[in-house]
Design an enzyme around this catalytic site. Sequence first.
Site, PDB file in Angstrom:
ATOM      1  N   GLN A  34       0.993  -1.079  -0.070  1.00  0.00           N
ATOM      2  CA  GLN A  34       0.049  -0.106  -0.125  1.00  0.00           C
ATOM      3  C   GLN A  34       0.798   1.217  -0.162  1.00  0.00           C
ATOM      4  O   GLN A  34       1.658   1.328   0.645  1.00  0.00           O
ATOM      5  CB  GLN A  34      -0.769  -0.205   1.225  1.00  0.00           C
ATOM      6  N   LYS A  55      -0.099  -1.739  -9.817  1.00  0.00           N
ATOM      7  CA  LYS A  55      -0.481  -0.611  -8.781  1.00  0.00           C
ATOM      8  C   LYS A  55      -1.619   0.048  -9.433  1.00  0.00           C
ATOM      9  O   LYS A  55      -1.906   0.527 -10.551  1.00  0.00           O
ATOM     10  CB  LYS A  55       0.781   0.342  -9.123  1.00  0.00           C
ATOM     11  N   ASP A 150      13.575  10.922  -4.796  1.00  0.00           N
ATOM     12  CA  ASP A 150      13.002  10.270  -3.683  1.00  0.00           C
ATOM     13  C   ASP A 150      13.764   8.982  -3.526  1.00  0.00           C
ATOM     14  O   ASP A 150      13.047   7.796  -3.111  1.00  0.00           O
ATOM     15  CB  ASP A 150      11.416   9.694  -3.537  1.00  0.00           C
ATOM     16  N   ASP A 376      -3.739  13.117   6.242  1.00  0.00           N
ATOM     17  CA  ASP A 376      -4.601  11.929   5.819  1.00  0.00           C
ATOM     18  C   ASP A 376      -4.102  10.633   6.300  1.00  0.00           C
ATOM     19  O   ASP A 376      -3.323  10.239   5.485  1.00  0.00           O
ATOM     20  CB  ASP A 376      -4.876  11.908   4.539  1.00  0.00           C
ATOM     21  N   LYS A 452       5.015  -8.919  24.125  1.00  0.00           N
ATOM     22  CA  LYS A 452       3.733  -7.903  24.049  1.00  0.00           C
ATOM     23  C   LYS A 452       4.213  -6.694  24.570  1.00  0.00           C
ATOM     24  O   LYS A 452       5.453  -6.659  25.313  1.00  0.00           O
ATOM     25  CB  LYS A 452       2.795  -8.717  25.012  1.00  0.00           C
TER      26      LYS A 452
END
Length: 495
Positions: A34, A55, A150, A376, A452
Amino acid sequence: METKPNPRRPSNTVLPYQTPRLRDHYLLGKKLGQGQFGTTYLCTEKSTSANYACKSIPKRKLVCREDYEDVWREIQIMHHLSEHPNVVRIKGTYEDSVFVHIVMEVCEGGELFDRIVSKGHFSEREAVKLIKTILGVVEACHSLGVMHRDLKPENFLFDSPKDDAKLKATDFGLSVFYKPGQYLYDVVGSPYYVAPEVLKKCYGPEIDVWSAGVILYILLSGVPPFWAETESGIFRQILQGKLDFKSDPWPTISEAAKDLIYKMLERSPKKRISAHEALCHPWIVDEQAAPDKPLDPAVLSRLKQFSQMNKIKKMALRVIAERLSEEEIGGLKELFKMIDTDNSGTITFEELKAGLKRVGSELMESEIKSLMDAADIDNSGTIDYGEFLAATLHMNKMEREENLVAAFSYFDKDGSGYITIDELQSACTEFGLCDTPLDDMIKEIDLDNDGKIDFSEFTAMMRKGDGVGRSRTMMKNLNFNIADAFGVDGEKSDD
């Protein structure tokens, strides 16, 4: 070779031509990853049974004409570079009323850092092979008039799990065509890898060599060269900090390797070594210059820790933002209502743009898009109330004890006093974070290694500045966010 808008292209399409339907030619399979704009799936070509990656970019996330142009430019650049052996090859593009699909070669060997960590041993000689590939891609980009903008380890994948797998560059979403002597001014990239001249908002292709130098420094030491507790601190270090070649493992690293890093991380772009010159450096050319002895195992463990982004923290901030009292929230609720003109409960790009105009802001459309992306959290293309609060409230409100208790309780569904892997899985599902490596997420926070997370470990994570941002542009990281844009004083004391 500047990409120009196609005047005949309808305003709601990316491609200047009609395409067949993707599903007529491919079967879509499992989700592979994602990104900020799109989701990548495994797909199978019906006629050959060959596997590819697809994609899929939802058009609802393309909120302005500039976004449509960005996707079209990414496709053009992938075609432009597709003959290079270390660039993921594009197979085809498809568009319908809802999605743009880019079908490309699938890389099943994992990310650069993950592969190194899973092998469990690494040497300078192996680092030479990897950085040679990365610099080869940079040299090819620059010779074809493309600036990547990038470069980071996540954008390099191995094409297969085999030992002789090829390393391939992916994700050209921020790449642009440029002309010799042309300068760019928008601040884009990822914090650790960004060159100083990007922060000064005037740069050329030399920025890609800097980013490759940062990757090389991390490959050999397991930590980034410029580090701080906050992103603004990272940027200060990039602009002014000294390179550390004294602490471990640098005394055991060859002088030739350090010399190349010095030349790649030269702050003056005019004095910085080019990709071609770096490929001719003795450490890369002379096989004997880079020792084959394994690097210190501590380098690998640091590398693993560094490559995991702390997603729990983002989720927790949103949980806290949604439970604050009316008094603590102050005028932010009214501000949200003022921007959300259709009362849908979410802010769209157009609403944010109109809201900023009403308060006299003169931000450019690309800058408003940056604010949108930064706020977002779930990549939905809109900002909901919780995301809005998380973006506009000051951190000292978030980090108060009772808020941390409430956020911890959100994850700790059974009230056992611990967050388990199953509870984390449940939270990730609620937040739409699928395919997240939960084991690694827990290990990053689990200081006593009991598998945990207890409350003290959770609190330590929340109060630590990790500075691992991956925003499409970095306005948020440059101390500029929605709160600043609307003139909200998010830093009032909590008394």
